[in-house]
Design an enzyme around this catalytic site. Sequence first.
Site, PDB file in Angstrom:
ATOM      1  CE1 TYR A 130    -129.021  38.193  14.898  1.00 46.35           C
ATOM      2  CE2 TYR A 130    -128.294  40.538  16.400  1.00 46.35           C
ATOM      3  CZ  TYR A 130    -128.767  39.882  15.267  1.00 46.35           C
ATOM      4  OH  TYR A 130    -127.401  40.587  14.723  1.00 46.35           O
ATOM      5  CB  SER A 176    -125.232  41.845  16.408  1.00 48.07           C
ATOM      6  OG  SER A 176    -126.031  43.133  16.955  1.00 48.07           O
TER       7      SER A 176
END
Length: 243
Positions: A152, A138
């Site tokens: 995250y 990501s």
Amino acid sequence: MGRKVALVTGGSRGIGAAIARRLAADGFDVAITYAAEAGRAAAVAAEAEALGRRALAVRARAEDAGEVVAAVERTVATLGRLDVVVGNAGIAPYGPLEDVTLEEVDRVLAVHARASFVLAQAAARHLPEGGRIIMIGSSLAERVPYPDWTLYAMSKSALVGLTKGLARDLGSRGITANLVHPGSTDTEMNPADGPGADEERSYTALGRYCSPEDIAATVAHLAGEGGRNITGAAIPVDAGVST
């Protein structure tokens, strides 16, 4: 030599489904894993079969290490080999730092970090020379422009070290390991017309979302002949959000 085989985790929708479709279009037989949506996984497999490929859909929850290993073994047993593995399965925890529980920390790290290690370890037992390991990370692993994504971001950052370690561990066998960092991508999880989409676009250099097919194209390059000398790399496909 038979047709090459790729395994894509989290392949029933979004980025994973786009990767599976692209690899099938490029000539790979494909196996995909899914956590809950058997019908959607079967539909992706059927699309691959319509292209003349063999396809397999396997239920395997990323947080269950045994199921991850079993998916690798079933892929090899059913399709005969394994040449490319794409670790894509993931979740998107979001919320204030103070509200994150230890149970959430354990689950997110299990899904993103532990499952990726287990997947790579199991795949490495079968990958031939020229094999490829590709993890989906990501852009938040490199830059966190807004709050509430600490857990995250931490879990996806772990894939940087994993990828570099795999590249060294497996390079002598001619196996590459790379990481693709998507930015805001138009999926059900983060639609380009969602409530926060305009803000996300504002952080990008190009002022737009990526499509799942954009991510799949980079994965396909890494999986193909053009990617044979790329290893240990973290490649952003993020419309410039990490610049």
